[in-house]
Design a protein around this motif. Structure first.
Motif, PDB file in Angstrom:
ATOM      1  N   GLY A 124       0.770  -1.229   0.000  1.00 24.88           N
ATOM      2  CA  GLY A 124       0.000   0.000   0.000  1.00 24.88           C
ATOM      3  C   GLY A 124       0.802   1.280   0.000  1.00 24.88           C
ATOM      4  O   GLY A 124       1.928   1.343  -0.523  1.00 24.88           O
ATOM      5  N   THR A 125       0.208   2.312   0.615  1.00 29.26           N
ATOM      6  CA  THR A 125       0.806   3.649   0.602  1.00 29.26           C
ATOM      7  C   THR A 125       0.651   4.293   1.983  1.00 29.26           C
ATOM      8  O   THR A 125       0.170   3.664   2.931  1.00 29.26           O
ATOM      9  CB  THR A 125       0.101   4.549  -0.424  1.00 29.26           C
ATOM     10  OG1 THR A 125      -1.251   4.763   0.003  1.00 29.26           O
ATOM     11  CG2 THR A 125       0.114   3.930  -1.814  1.00 29.26           C
ATOM     12  N   LEU A 126       1.011   5.545   2.031  1.00 31.24           N
ATOM     13  CA  LEU A 126       0.686   6.417   3.167  1.00 31.24           C
ATOM     14  C   LEU A 126      -0.293   7.460   2.620  1.00 31.24           C
ATOM     15  O   LEU A 126       0.129   8.428   1.988  1.00 31.24           O
ATOM     16  CB  LEU A 126       1.945   7.085   3.713  1.00 31.24           C
ATOM     17  CG  LEU A 126       2.995   6.143   4.314  1.00 31.24           C
ATOM     18  CD1 LEU A 126       4.295   6.896   4.592  1.00 31.24           C
ATOM     19  CD2 LEU A 126       2.461   5.489   5.593  1.00 31.24           C
TER      20      LEU A 126
ATOM     21  N   GLU B 140       7.017   0.813  12.089  1.00 28.93           N
ATOM     22  CA  GLU B 140       7.670   2.116  12.153  1.00 28.93           C
ATOM     23  C   GLU B 140       6.723   3.140  12.793  1.00 28.93           C
ATOM     24  O   GLU B 140       5.543   3.227  12.429  1.00 28.93           O
ATOM     25  CB  GLU B 140       8.083   2.596  10.754  1.00 28.93           C
ATOM     26  CG  GLU B 140       8.943   3.852  10.804  1.00 28.93           C
ATOM     27  CD  GLU B 140       9.377   4.331   9.423  1.00 28.93           C
ATOM     28  OE1 GLU B 140       8.751   3.928   8.419  1.00 28.93           O
ATOM     29  OE2 GLU B 140      10.343   5.127   9.351  1.00 28.93           O
ATOM     30  N   ALA B 141       7.257   3.909  13.683  1.00 29.37           N
ATOM     31  CA  ALA B 141       6.429   4.864  14.430  1.00 29.37           C
ATOM     32  C   ALA B 141       6.254   6.167  13.657  1.00 29.37           C
ATOM     33  O   ALA B 141       6.917   6.427  12.646  1.00 29.37           O
ATOM     34  CB  ALA B 141       7.077   5.142  15.788  1.00 29.37           C
ATOM     35  N   GLY B 142       5.357   6.991  14.145  1.00 24.11           N
ATOM     36  CA  GLY B 142       5.164   8.341  13.604  1.00 24.11           C
ATOM     37  C   GLY B 142       4.660   8.345  12.179  1.00 24.11           C
ATOM     38  O   GLY B 142       3.785   7.554  11.810  1.00 24.11           O
ATOM     39  N   GLU B 143       5.205   9.237  11.394  1.00 28.51           N
ATOM     40  CA  GLU B 143       4.762   9.384  10.005  1.00 28.51           C
ATOM     41  C   GLU B 143       5.443   8.401   9.059  1.00 28.51           C
ATOM     42  O   GLU B 143       5.294   8.502   7.852  1.00 28.51           O
ATOM     43  CB  GLU B 143       5.001  10.818   9.528  1.00 28.51           C
ATOM     44  CG  GLU B 143       4.149  11.845  10.266  1.00 28.51           C
ATOM     45  CD  GLU B 143       4.310  13.239   9.693  1.00 28.51           C
ATOM     46  OE1 GLU B 143       5.383  13.520   9.092  1.00 28.51           O
ATOM     47  OE2 GLU B 143       3.381  14.043   9.837  1.00 28.51           O
ATOM     48  N   GLN B 144       6.175   7.500   9.594  1.00 32.94           N
ATOM     49  CA  GLN B 144       6.818   6.408   8.850  1.00 32.94           C
ATOM     50  C   GLN B 144       7.699   6.931   7.704  1.00 32.94           C
ATOM     51  O   GLN B 144       7.466   6.645   6.525  1.00 32.94           O
ATOM     52  CB  GLN B 144       5.759   5.441   8.320  1.00 32.94           C
ATOM     53  CG  GLN B 144       4.931   4.788   9.433  1.00 32.94           C
ATOM     54  CD  GLN B 144       4.136   3.592   8.944  1.00 32.94           C
ATOM     55  OE1 GLN B 144       3.629   3.582   7.823  1.00 32.94           O
ATOM     56  NE2 GLN B 144       4.005   2.589   9.791  1.00 32.94           N
TER      57      GLN B 144
ATOM     58  N   GLY C 105      -0.989   0.890   4.395  1.00 33.58           N
ATOM     59  CA  GLY C 105      -0.404  -0.407   4.662  1.00 33.58           C
ATOM     60  C   GLY C 105      -0.546  -0.853   6.103  1.00 33.58           C
ATOM     61  O   GLY C 105      -0.725  -2.039   6.382  1.00 33.58           O
ATOM     62  N   LYS C 106      -0.482   0.065   7.028  1.00 34.23           N
ATOM     63  CA  LYS C 106      -0.498  -0.299   8.449  1.00 34.23           C
ATOM     64  C   LYS C 106      -1.808  -0.943   8.850  1.00 34.23           C
ATOM     65  O   LYS C 106      -1.841  -1.848   9.684  1.00 34.23           O
ATOM     66  CB  LYS C 106      -0.238   0.949   9.302  1.00 34.23           C
ATOM     67  CG  LYS C 106      -0.040   0.655  10.780  1.00 34.23           C
ATOM     68  CD  LYS C 106       0.499   1.864  11.505  1.00 34.23           C
ATOM     69  CE  LYS C 106       0.882   1.519  12.942  1.00 34.23           C
ATOM     70  NZ  LYS C 106       1.554   2.640  13.622  1.00 34.23           N
ATOM     71  N   SER C 107      -2.921  -0.485   8.268  1.00 33.18           N
ATOM     72  CA  SER C 107      -4.231  -1.018   8.658  1.00 33.18           C
ATOM     73  C   SER C 107      -4.941  -1.724   7.515  1.00 33.18           C
ATOM     74  O   SER C 107      -6.108  -2.096   7.652  1.00 33.18           O
ATOM     75  CB  SER C 107      -5.107   0.113   9.203  1.00 33.18           C
ATOM     76  OG  SER C 107      -5.246   1.138   8.235  1.00 33.18           O
TER      77      SER C 107
END
Length: 443
Positions: free
Chosen positions: A57-59, A325-329, A375-377
């Motif tokens: 995915g993306t951010l 990865e934390a924060g804004e990755q 990607g995270k969720s």
């Protein structure tokens, strides 16, 4: 239903011209254990279609461009597309409506086939419908040597090009293998006189030699296996068509030339695969495969769903970083910039080949997408969709379309199929089915 035991090494055998011929079989259910998890035993210049796919995915916060229409400004993630922004359309705000029961796979199946995948715990997960490249290949892939080409950049990467459930087109995983397949084994320069190969007539008729035994085998197979066997035989028929093409004298194509032979291997550097070098070597081969009309459909699997390659500067694999990865990755963002740079390379390479009064790119429709949004969720909203090339003037380029209502992403697939000349009334199944296309990107 009565099941007849067969070894997975069973061959279909027959006689042809006094010689024995045999072909292997696909992975049929009849070979599997009860759980299904293991073996018990030429007018206008042609239009081309392609997929550029990356995993994880993306951010979304860094993906959506500013502005809409032709004056859009590349977002931070799309910055590598600045040089080709007039050749690429960004479609944002769309949603994949297949449900999200299998992270990374539901989105992949939705954006590529418009249907929910099959994953019931007793069978290997699979698309239930052909992927969009194969839908289009069925219509336009009959006149070329290769019905379609699939290649994966990530070492060991997979393809999601499905012709039917459980029937995946395996990718070439090395530039050297792709070069050998397209430009060495049986390649005939368009416009030249092919040298007759005495082996071709025998190979061309091999299916005839096993037809009787194939018919007998179908009598003892379940419905699913019958379908798989038929798909397998379809693949062999496709090989026969390739052979027919080799025996013909193809038209001269001005832009066609044999590309530079790639390296034999691209070993890791400091434990990291040289993804850019691999991708560009494969793209250079692909571009000439299209220019030489060896195929009109391709899929480039840059990285796989849940793929975890170690990119330059990253402290962990891609998939792991999307979750840990934390924060804004920032590392994930750096990886996405890397991937978008390779998409830009593909667009530029196609645009650099003159063809008729325009370029090869203008005769293409390239879908760029991923297996999810965030990607995270594993979100399926705000889906990343790029379309490059005008497909012989059928599609608008250089715009940002922002959906105001989370429209069905299958609309884009219907637009692409229609742009390629297909007369489809709908695309997809279930909640992902659409009967109207995304007219905003159509001419």
């Amino acid at each position: 239903m009565k099941r007849t035991k067969l070894s997975r090494r069973t061959m279909l055998r027959g006689m042809l011209g006094g010689a024995a011929v045999a072909i292997g079989l696909p992975a049929l259910e009849i070979f599997l254990n009860a759980n299904g998890t293991a073996y018990a035993q030429g007018d206008a210049l042609p239009k081309r279609f392609g997929i550029f796919f990356w995993g994880n995915g993306t951010l979304p916060d860094f993906w959506v461009p500013k502005g809409t229409g032709p004056t859009w400004e590349p977002s931070p993630t799309l910055a590598p597309l600045a040089e080709v922004k007039d050749k690429v359309s960004v479609i944002s705000g769309m949603k994949v409506y297949t449900g999200n029961t299998v992270p990374h796979f539901s989105g992949s199946a939705g954006i590529l086939s418009g249907a929910t995948p099959l994953s019931n715990g007793t069978e290997l997960a699979t698309f239930t419908q052909p992927s969009i490249d194969q839908v289009i290949a069925e219509a336009v892939g009959q006149d070329t040597r290769f019905r379609s080409l699939e290649f994966a950049v990530q070492p060991g990467g997979r393809s999601l090009s499905y012709t039917a459930p459980h029937s995946v087109n395996p990718p070439e995983n090395s530039p050297a293998a792709l070069f050998q397949r397209v430009f060495v084994d049986g390649f005939v320069m368009p416009g030249s006189t092919p040298m007759p190969d005495p082996r071709l007539p025998l190979r061309q008729s091999i299916l005839d030699g096993i037809t009787e035994e194939a018919a007998a085998l179908q009598q003892v197979l379940g419905q699913t296996d019958k379908e798989r066997l038929e798909k397998h035989l379809d693949g062999i028929r496709a090989l026969e068509k390739q052979i027919e093409k080799l025996q013909q004298n193809p038209p001269s194509l001005a832009a066609c030339m044999v590309p530079q032979k790639p390296l034999d291997a691209y070993p890791d550097v400091d434990g990291r695969p040289p993804m850019s070098e691999i991708s560009r070597a494969m793209v250079d081969i692909l571009v000439m495969a299209l220019a030489c009309d060896q195929t009109r459909v391709f899929s480039q699997w840059f990285s796989s769903p849940v793929g975890n390659p170690l990119y330059p500067g990253a402290t962990a694999g891609h998939h792991q970083l999307t979750h840990d990865e934390a924060g804004e990755q920032p590392q994930v963002q750096s990886i996405l910039l890397y991937i978008m740079s390779e998409f830009a390379y593909l667009v530029k390479a196609l645009g650099a080949v003159p063809e008729g009064d325009s370029t090869l790119l203008e005769h293409c429709a390239i879908l760029g997408t991923s297996d999810c949004s965030y990607g995270k969720s594993h979100l399926l909203e705000e889906y990343p969709i790029l379309v490059a090339g005008s497909c012989n003037g059928a599609l608008k380029t250089g715009l940002h379309y922002r959906s105001p209502s989370a429209e069905n992403a299958s609309k884009v697939l219907l637009s692409l199929a229609r742009g390629m000349g297909m007369t489809l009334d709908s695309f997809g199944q279930g909640d992902a089915r659409v009967t109207s296309s995304l007219t905003a990107i159509e001419v």
